[in-house]
Every structure is written in structure tokens, then in C-alpha cells.
Enzyme design. Structure first.
Site, mmCIF file in Angstrom:
data_model
loop_
_atom_site.group_PDB
_atom_site.id
_atom_site.type_symbol
_atom_site.label_atom_id
_atom_site.label_comp_id
_atom_site.label_asym_id
_atom_site.label_seq_id
_atom_site.Cartn_x
_atom_site.Cartn_y
_atom_site.Cartn_z
ATOM 1 N N ASN A 167 0.801 -1.234 0.000
ATOM 2 C CA ASN A 167 0.000 0.000 0.000
ATOM 3 C C ASN A 167 0.831 1.280 0.000
ATOM 4 O O ASN A 167 0.368 2.319 -0.469
ATOM 5 C CB ASN A 167 -1.006 0.002 1.155
ATOM 6 C CG ASN A 167 -0.356 -0.161 2.518
ATOM 7 O OD1 ASN A 167 0.757 -0.663 2.637
ATOM 8 N ND2 ASN A 167 -1.066 0.250 3.555
ATOM 9 N N GLU A 266 5.023 -3.828 12.538
ATOM 10 C CA GLU A 266 3.980 -2.811 12.359
ATOM 11 C C GLU A 266 2.826 -3.523 11.683
ATOM 12 O O GLU A 266 2.883 -3.811 10.492
ATOM 13 C CB GLU A 266 4.527 -1.643 11.527
ATOM 14 C CG GLU A 266 3.655 -0.391 11.627
ATOM 15 C CD GLU A 266 2.611 -0.318 10.527
ATOM 16 O OE1 GLU A 266 1.436 -0.649 10.815
ATOM 17 O OE2 GLU A 266 2.949 0.063 9.410
ATOM 18 N N CYS A 300 -3.166 1.224 7.068
ATOM 19 C CA CYS A 300 -3.389 0.646 8.398
ATOM 20 C C CYS A 300 -3.824 1.702 9.399
ATOM 21 O O CYS A 300 -4.430 1.383 10.422
ATOM 22 C CB CYS A 300 -2.133 -0.066 8.881
ATOM 23 S SG CYS A 300 -0.664 0.982 8.895
ATOM 24 N N GLU A 474 8.911 2.923 14.514
ATOM 25 C CA GLU A 474 9.652 3.395 13.345
ATOM 26 C C GLU A 474 9.535 4.915 13.300
ATOM 27 O O GLU A 474 8.498 5.475 13.638
ATOM 28 C CB GLU A 474 9.093 2.781 12.065
ATOM 29 C CG GLU A 474 9.282 1.281 12.000
ATOM 30 C CD GLU A 474 8.752 0.660 10.717
ATOM 31 O OE1 GLU A 474 9.445 -0.211 10.156
ATOM 32 O OE2 GLU A 474 7.651 1.052 10.284
#
Length: 493
Positions: A167, A266, A300, A474
């Protein structure tokens, strides 16, 4: 709903064949050992864009060896030199931004405006981490008993396997590669097979920026399970960083546990977006459109459950329907497009299933709600009102352009609903009461809270979730720590 009818062909200056010339291992292009390839499809037109190599376990072993051979030299490279190379990666991404954005739109389908934003965001990770590379400092102290000094040194964790989703094919790669290289690690990147061309375009960019051979290796595979397992079983690999679904994350954690590999994860999200009666209506609508429709909802962090307080419910719902209905749907590379296609037919089928389930449970379709019949994997911007808490879309990521709205009355009620999920990645709160906003931020179980805004991501901030949305962070100062080991030295002097 507006359908963008103009079509755009592949620009003449974009050579897709050059981007799919082989696996990128040790700064060389080579075919896979099997000779097989993966077909890359344009989700806007269903046309074949290119074929990329389909890596095998043997190819993965070659990539690990290349990363291992380069590890010592890159670890010992001066931080300033690493910093300047990362800065050059940033500069080249900016120079090539339009080409990269067009490439992302072609293979991912996202609207060109979203692709341009992604490239700018992705490049920032190189600029940020070029500055972090020269600021890795240790610690010095005296043991409480006074017998010795405590010295803490931060060292590169070692060879890293990086797995990224489709994505955000540029940003998810640079968000991992940049801090890993800044820390002194070498990497093997396995991008998603749906969007591999961006990863290979960036591989060429790294080489042009001066990244030494073997420091960054890129391989694509249609059989990720065995290929990834083989890399994680190699004792030279010490780190796994994965972005993707929680289900796949669980499997990878199991594989990594066999060799006690350090993991950053993640994973999935189920973000609540909460609008209180005292919120500024236009601010809330602006933020909701960003939180819901960035990348056509295929994120997400996308607002998955929209909770609106009773007093503003009708006005907010009318405003959102007006805005969603006006979006232009079409080919991602068409400049007029505001909502591109989904990534695959399966993605559209999932959205159809979730919408049908919600409607069966009592939700009302206010716009959209029916799959488009045009060529490509399109689903229209959709607004559902009165979505019941038991609907499947309240518990699964929609990953598409569907706004699911539910009415609430009290703060306690909406906090309970927001936290009623196994996920905890992002959340959005709109209120004019700063005290309430900060109170909500403390009470909501999520790693990131956006207060009166629809965009939460920032390269200078820690990105990550709680519960089953992941492990580690991150971005920001925290991101580089994921690629460093703290070594304690007890010294008497």
C-alpha cells in the site's frame, strides 16, 4: 459520484522493462535461480505492466551472503560518510519524485496526488536519518557502589530482513532502510509482489547515491513463506522488520523465535475516529476525509470506525456524504482522479462482504455501496450510517473507501467502544475542549493519537502500535534504536 473518464498511458520516459531486469543482489542484476517470474498488474486497467524475477531459497541465500560480505565495511564506515550517502538518497528521491510517483500510481493504483505525497514522505526518512546517523551516542556513568564505571556502546544489530507491504511501496521501504543504514546495518528488502517496481527503482537510486555493493539487496518472490524462513534460519541474520497484517506477523514471529531474531512489527489497525458535539464541524470533516480517504482507505492508519456524538451526528453525516459523493474515481495516473482502484479483485470482494454484512445488521447506505462495473478493481467512496457494533467491519480492517459511522452519547461509552478491539495502532479525536482531548488521548489504547487532525504520520515521530498492532517503533529518534544493540562495558580506571 464523478468518474474520471480520461485515460493515461505509460509515459514514454518510464522504462518498466529496465526496472524489472533482475533481482538486485550485491549491486548486480540477476535472474532468479528458477527462471520464473511474477506478473505485475495495473489495478486501474488490469493490464500487465511488467514481469519481475521470482526468487527462490537459493536466491535468498545469495542475498544474505552479499549482505554479510558488506556488513563489516559498512559497520566501520564513518558516521559522517553514511550520513552524506543517506542525504544523497534524499536528494535523488526529490529529483526523481515525479517518475517515482507515476510508478507508484501505475502499480498500486493510488491517485497521483497521493503518490506524490508518498514520495515526499518517503524521502524524508532519508533526510531525517542522515541527521541521526551522526548522533548515535553512548552512555557513561559510575556504578552505584563506586567500584567501576558503566560504559554503554551502541552497535549495529547486524544483517536485517525487511518485509514491506503493497500500500505504500516507497515509504514503507525507506522507513526501514534509512534507519538501518544510518545505524550501520546491511539489509535484504522483500517488497510485496503486487508492487515491486518501486522497490527496484529505488535500488537503482541507492546505487547512484553511493550505497556500497551488498549493503541493500532487493528480491521479489511469490513464495514468501519458505524464502523468508530460510533467511531467518541463517545465523548471520539478526533482525526482522515487518509491516503487514497481524495474521502474517504472528507467523513471522513464530519463525523468528526459532533463531531468537530481534523483531519489529507494524501490524494491522482498527482506528477509531471520534467527533464530539463541540468539535468544529468543518475541521472534523476535513480531518475525516484525510484519515479515511488517504490512499483510498488502503492504509493501516485509516479511520475504520467513525463515532459521532448525537448532537452533531446529522450535520456531520450530511457533510461527509456531500464530500464523499463528489470524489472523482478513476485511473490512478489521471491527474483528475481523487480515488483510485483497490489493489486486487480480492480486496474489492472483501469490501463488498463487509458492506453487505453491515447493511444486513441495520446500517444505512447513504452513498456508494455498489461495486463499479468499469474495467479495473474499483469500489466507490461509500458512507454507511448507523453501523452496529456487531458488524464485521467494526472488527476487521475495511481497507477501502468506506466510511462506517456510528452514533454515541457519552464519553465513557465511546472510550469503551474505541478500546473494544485487539488492535491499537492509531486513533483520531475531534473536540474543542483541549482537556477532554488530552484525557481521551490517555484513555484510548493506541500507539498514536491525532487530535483535531486527520494525519498522524511524521518521519520525526515514533510510528507504531500497542496490543496486536505491533512491536517497536519506526521514525523519530526511536526508529534508529530498533537497529542498534546496547553493549554494556564494566570498566575500572
Amino acid at each position: 459520484m464523478n468518474i474520471a473518464t480520461t485515460t493515461s498511458s505509460i509515459p514514454s520516459n518510464l522504462d518498466l522493462a529496465a526496472l524489472s531486469q533482475g533481482l538486485f543482489i550485491d549491486n548486480k542484476w540477476s535472474p532468479s535461480r528458477s527462471g520464473n517470474s511474477i506478473t505485475v498488474i495495473d489495478p486501474s486497467t488490469e493490464a500487465v505492466l511488467a514481469h519481475v524475477p521470482d526468487a527462490t531459497v537459493a536466491d535468498a541465500a545469495r542475498a544474505v551472503s552479499a549482505a554479510s560480505n558488506a556488513a563489516g565495511g559498512w559497520r566501520d564506515t564513518a558516521p559522517r560518510t553514511r550520513s552524506e550517502i543517506l542525504r544523497r538518497c534524499y536528494e535523488l528521491m526529490i529529483e526523481r519524485s515525479e517518475m517515482l510517483a507515476m510508478l507508484i500510481s501505475l502499480e498500486n493504483g493510488k491517485a497521483l496526488r497521493d503518490a506524490r505525497s508518498e514520495v515526499a514522505y518517503a524521502a524524508e526518512f532519508f533526510r531525517w536519518n542522515s541527521e541521526e546517523a551522526v548522533r548515535i551516542s553512548g552512555e557513561f556513568g559510575i556504578a552505584p557502589g563506586g567500584a567501576n564505571r558503566i560504559v554503554v556502546d551502541y552497535q549495529p544489530i547486524g544483517i536485517c530482513v525487511l518485509i514491506t507491504p503493497w500500500n505504500f511501496p516507497a515509504a514503507m521501504a525507506t522507513r526501514k532502510i534509512a534507519p538501518a543504514l544510518a545505524a550501520g546495518c546491511t539489509v535484504i528488502l522483500k517488497p510485496a509482489s503486487e508492487t515491486p517496481l518501486t522497490a527496484y527503482a529505488l535500488a537503482t537510486l541507492y546505487e547512484d547515491a553511493g550505497v556500497p555493493a551488498g549493503v541493500v539487496n532487493v528480491l521479489t518472490t511469490s513464495n514468501p513463506g519458505p524464502v523468508t524462513a530460510a533467511m531467518l534460519a541463517d545465523p548471520r541474520v539478526r533482525k526482522l522488520s515487518f509491516t503487514g497484517s497481524t495474521a502474517v506477523g504472528r507467523q513471522l514471529l513464530g519463525e523468528a523465535a526459532k533463531s531468537v531474531i530481534n523483531c519489529s512489527m507494524e501490524l494491522g489497525g482498527n482506528a477509531p475516529l471520534i467527533v464530539f458535539d463541540d468539535a468544529q464541524l468543518q475541521t472534523a470533516l476535513d480531518g475525516t476525509m484525510i484519515a479515511k480517504m488517504r490512499n483510498a482507505g488502503e492504509a493501516c492508519t485509516a479511520a475504520n470506525r467513525i463515532y459521532v456524538q448525537a448532537g452533531i451526528y446529522e450535520a456531520f453525516t450530511r457533510g461527509l456524504v456531500e464530500r464523499m459523493s463528489a470524489l472523482k474515481v478513476g485511473n490512478g495516473v489521471d491527474p483528475a482522479t481523487e480515488c483510485g482502484p483497490m489493489i486486487t479483485p480480492a480486496a474489492v470482494e472483501k469490501i463488498e462482504r463487509l458492506v453487505a454484512d453491515a447493511v444486513k445488521g441495520g446500517a444505512r447506505v447513504l452513498c456508494g455501496g455498489i461495486k463499479l462495473s468499469s474495467k479495473g478493481f474499483f469500489y466507490p467512496p461509500t458512507v454507511l450510517a448507523d453501523v452496529p457494533s456487531q458488524a464485521a467491519m467494526a472488527h476487521e480492517e475495511i481497507f477501502g473507501p468506506v466510511a462506517a459511522i456510528t452514533r454515541f452519547t457519552t464519553e465513557d461509552e465511546v472510550v469503551a467502544n474505541a478500546n473494544n478491539t485487539e488492535y491499537g495502532l492509531a486513533a483520531y479525536v475531534f473536540t474543542n475542549d483541549l482537556v477532554r482531548g488530552l484525557r481521551m488521548a490517555r484513555q484510548i489504547e493506541a500507539g498514536m493519537i491525532a487530535l483535531n487532525r486527520g494525519l498522524v504520520s511524521d518521519p520525526a515521530a515514533p510510528f507504531g502500535g500497542v496490543k496486536q498492532s505491533g512491536l517497536g517503533r519506526e521514525g523519530g529518534q526511536h526508529g534508529i534504536l530498533e537497529f542498534l544493540e546496547a553493549k554494556y562495558i564494566a570498566a575500572t580506571f
